[in-house]
Structures are given as structure tokens and as C-alpha cells.
Design a protein around this motif. Structure first.
Motif, PDB file in Angstrom:
ATOM      1  N   LEU A  45       0.789  -1.075  -0.128  1.00 57.25           N
ATOM      2  CA  LEU A  45       0.014  -0.055   0.014  1.00 57.25           C
ATOM      3  C   LEU A  45       0.837   1.116  -0.033  1.00 57.25           C
ATOM      4  CD1 LEU A  45      -2.854   1.262  -0.157  1.00 57.25           C
ATOM      5  CD2 LEU A  45      -2.875   1.031   2.692  1.00 57.25           C
ATOM      6  N   SER A  46       1.927   1.128   0.602  1.00 57.20           N
ATOM      7  CA  SER A  46       3.059   2.444   0.574  1.00 57.20           C
ATOM      8  C   SER A  46       3.514   2.751  -0.885  1.00 57.20           C
ATOM      9  CB  SER A  46       4.078   2.107   1.599  1.00 57.20           C
ATOM     10  OG  SER A  46       4.981   1.249   1.064  1.00 57.20           O
ATOM     11  N   VAL A 256       4.462  11.359  17.814  1.00 58.52           N
ATOM     12  CA  VAL A 256       5.305  10.006  17.295  1.00 58.52           C
ATOM     13  C   VAL A 256       4.899   9.435  15.969  1.00 58.52           C
ATOM     14  CG1 VAL A 256       6.153   9.690  19.507  1.00 58.52           C
ATOM     15  CG2 VAL A 256       4.057   8.647  18.822  1.00 58.52           C
ATOM     16  N   LEU A 257       5.656   8.501  15.454  1.00 54.70           N
ATOM     17  CA  LEU A 257       5.384   8.081  14.193  1.00 54.70           C
ATOM     18  C   LEU A 257       4.017   7.376  14.373  1.00 54.70           C
ATOM     19  CD1 LEU A 257       8.846   6.438  13.379  1.00 54.70           C
ATOM     20  CD2 LEU A 257       7.874   8.577  12.571  1.00 54.70           C
ATOM     21  N   SER A 258       3.669   6.514  15.202  1.00 54.44           N
ATOM     22  CA  SER A 258       2.671   5.861  15.253  1.00 54.44           C
ATOM     23  C   SER A 258       1.190   6.921  15.240  1.00 54.44           C
ATOM     24  CB  SER A 258       2.241   5.204  16.343  1.00 54.44           C
ATOM     25  OG  SER A 258       2.338   5.890  17.569  1.00 54.44           O
ATOM     26  N   PHE A 259       1.403   7.891  15.915  1.00 50.72           N
ATOM     27  CA  PHE A 259       0.383   8.997  15.999  1.00 50.72           C
ATOM     28  C   PHE A 259       0.208   9.973  14.682  1.00 50.72           C
ATOM     29  CE2 PHE A 259      -1.647  12.939  16.852  1.00 50.72           C
ATOM     30  CZ  PHE A 259      -2.891  12.561  17.632  1.00 50.72           C
ATOM     31  N   ILE A 279       4.828   5.492   6.608  1.00 50.53           N
ATOM     32  CA  ILE A 279       5.305   5.836   7.978  1.00 50.53           C
ATOM     33  C   ILE A 279       5.297   4.435   8.681  1.00 50.53           C
ATOM     34  CG2 ILE A 279       4.672   6.869   9.889  1.00 50.53           C
ATOM     35  CD1 ILE A 279       3.360   9.207   8.276  1.00 50.53           C
ATOM     36  N   ALA A 280       4.213   3.787   8.486  1.00 54.17           N
ATOM     37  CA  ALA A 280       4.043   2.453   9.336  1.00 54.17           C
ATOM     38  C   ALA A 280       5.152   1.581   8.815  1.00 54.17           C
ATOM     39  CB  ALA A 280       2.663   1.624   8.889  1.00 54.17           C
ATOM     40  N   PHE A 284       7.920   0.103  11.634  1.00 57.66           N
ATOM     41  CA  PHE A 284       8.238  -1.477  11.486  1.00 57.66           C
ATOM     42  C   PHE A 284       9.612  -1.812  11.276  1.00 57.66           C
ATOM     43  CE2 PHE A 284       8.771  -5.183   9.058  1.00 57.66           C
ATOM     44  CZ  PHE A 284       8.426  -6.196   9.789  1.00 57.66           C
ATOM     45  N   LEU A 285      10.386  -1.241  10.404  1.00 56.00           N
ATOM     46  CA  LEU A 285      11.730  -1.456  10.397  1.00 56.00           C
ATOM     47  C   LEU A 285      12.543  -1.179  11.654  1.00 56.00           C
ATOM     48  CD1 LEU A 285      12.200  -0.063   6.575  1.00 56.00           C
ATOM     49  CD2 LEU A 285      12.151  -2.560   7.204  1.00 56.00           C
TER      50      LEU A 285
END
Length: 305
Positions: A45-46, A256-259, A279-280, A284-285
């Protein structure tokens, strides 16, 4: 008939080897469907620009690595990444704090059950409640923090309204339940410590810090590994506390990245599913690097023994 007998005889011959896999199969299937498959879907999807809606006018458009190129020049992504580094570094303080609390609670002293209940309490309440409690604690008008600062002659601090302090205030709030979780892990590990090794250490003159470093901590490596992995995952997620306490503010400085992923992909300000997926993938990486390092360290130590 002969085929049925042959199948039964094959299972009976391999029953000991096959039976554990039959019990593991449902869990492995759920893991593949709900963990591994979404990871690959996020990577896929990215590479697209899509608003998450259906219809001909909202079809996903392939853009290749353009979403990742945009991340390199996105100032909000940079702030989110830096804040995640702060979370990773400071959140690890929960591990030594949990260890020393566990060492204290492992003693036989008067009222130890009451102490254990008090330290265990943060673990059983939800992150939402933790966020609300610390929001009131930090309130610049009637919060307990400014009352305490006033007692020592320091001025009032708007912890959640100051862009330079807000991330540290939220991290401190998150450390409260995370320390309790690490404490529980270490309490469980201390119950499995070999008393014969402790007695042997005492005979060799080890006590205090030497006893802790050379005798107790080596036996707590499994608990330490789990504490590291869980704490790192918690630091990289850290969504709920930010959502409750600041909603990313002030001026987006507590993201933060998740937000930020949520804001871009699912909030009314974004609806950019491909950009949120990019971003996800970065998140994850980062998580994969840390966890792979600890897994490799554990494997190398086990192989060395």
C-alpha cells in the motif's frame, strides 16, 4: 480401506512429532493472517496514493517510492522520528527501575503485601486512565506538579503546553505503568533464581552489587530480554497516551510516528492511506532492527553455552 489403514499407520508412526504441530496450527494460522499478511499489505500500500475510499474516482494510483521521498522532506515526520528516539532512550529507564523495585519487593519485610499492591496498581489500570491522571497532575492551574514546585520555590510549569517539555512529560507518564510491568517480569524471574548459586556466591565473598551483577543478573537474562522487547514495542507505539494527553500538540510537537501515521491515514486531516502506510513501514523497520538485535544477542549467548 488399504489407504485408510496406511494413513492411520503413518500418523501412529509420527504421532509424537506431528501432535505438537497440530496444536500450534491454529496459532500459526492466526499469526500469518493477522500479523504477517498485514505487514506485506502495508509495504504494498505504501507504493500507492489512495484515500481509502472506493469507486472509480478514488482508485489507488501507483506512485512507486514517491511517498518515501516525501517523508525525507516532511518536517512533521522529522519531529515524530526525533520524538520516537526520545521515547526509545528514556522509556528504557523502566527496566532498571522495575528491577530495583522487584529486588525490594522480593525481601521479607513488614507490610510487603501492601507495597506489592501499590507498585502493582499501575499495571492493572488502562493507559487512558494513566493519561487522564497525569493530565490532571500536570494541569498548570490546579495540578499537583505545580503545587510541589511551589513548595520548593520554583515557578509554575505548563508541562503539556510547552513544546520543549511536552514529550518528556508524556514519557514520564508512560514510565509509571511500564515500570510496574518490568517489575512483575523481574519478580517472576527472581522466584526462579537458584538459591544454591547465591549461597555459593556468599561463600566466595560476593555481596551487594557484586552478588547482583555476577550471580543474580545472569539468571535474570530471560526476564531482561522480554522486558527489553516489550519496552521497545511500547515506546514505538505510544499512541494512546499522546492521543489522550495532547492529541499531538502543542503545534504537533508531541507527535510520534504511530500518531502521525494515524493523522495522515485515518483522520479528517489526511485520508492518505499510502503515505500513512509508508510511515508504518518505517516504524516497523525500526522495531525490527531493535528486536532482531536482541534476538541475535540471545541466540549468540545460547550458542556460546
Amino acid at each position: 480401506m488399504d489407504r485408510t489403514i496406511a494413513r492411520k499407520s503413518w500418523y501412529r508412526r509420527n504421532e509424537i512429532a506431528v501432535t505438537p504441530w497440530l496444536f500450534l496450527a491454529p496459532g500459526v494460522l492466526f499469526f500469518l493472517v493477522y500479523v504477517i499478511s498485514p505487514i506485506f499489505q502495508s509495504f504494498h500500500l505504501s507504493l500507492f496514493e489512495w484515500n481509502g475510499l472506493g469507486g472509480e474516482n478514488n482508485a489507488a494510483k501507483f506512485v512507486g517510492l514517491r511517498n518515501y521521498e516525501e517523508l525525507m522532506t516532511d518536517s512533521a515526520f522529522e519531529v515524530s522520528l526525533i520524538n520516537n528516539v526520545k521515547w526509545l532512550v528514556l522509556y528504557l529507564l523502566a527496566i532498571p527501575a522495575g528491577l530495583f523495585i522487584a529486588l525490594f519487593l522480593n525481601q521479607t519485610v513488614t507490610g510487603i503485601r501492601l507495597y506489592k499492591s501499590l507498585f502493582f496498581f499501575p499495571f492493572v489500570i488502562s493507559q487512558i486512565v494513566v493519561g487522564l491522571v497525569f493530565t490532571w497532575f500536570y494541569d498548570p492551574r490546579f495540578g499537583l506538579l505545580n503545587e510541589i514546585l511551589g513548595w520548593v520555590g520554583l515557578g509554575p510549569v505548563n508541562m503539556l503546553g510547552d513544546p520543549d517539555l511536552v514529550t518528556y512529560g508524556i514519557i514520564f507518564a508512560g514510565l509509571w505503568p511500564q515500570t510496574a510491568y518490568c517489575m512483575i517480569l523481574y519478580l517472576t524471574g527472581l522466584n526462579a533464581v537458584d538459591p544454591e548459586q547465591i549461597e555459593a556466591g556468599r561463600l566466595d565473598g560476593a555481596k551487594g552489587w557484586r552478588m547482583l551483577w555476577h550471580v543474580i543478573l545472569p539468571q535474570l537474562k530471560p526476564a531482561t530480554f522480554i522486558a527489553f522487547v516489550v519496552t521497545i514495542i511500547g515506546a514505538l507505539r505510544s499512541f494512546d497516551l499522546i492521543s489522550i494527553m495532547t492529541n499531538g500538540g502543542p503545534f504537533g510537537q508531541s507527535r510520534v510516528l504511530s500518531f502521525y501515521m494515524f493523522e495522515k491515514a485515518l483522520s479528517e486531516y489526511g485520508f492518505r492511506m499510502g503515505y500513512g502506510a509508508a510511515i508504518a513501514v518505517v516504524l516497523f523497520l525500526i522495531m525490527l532492527i531493535f528486536i532482531s538485535y536482541f534476538l541475535w544477542s540471545m541466540y549468540r549467548e545460547e550458542r556460546g553455552h
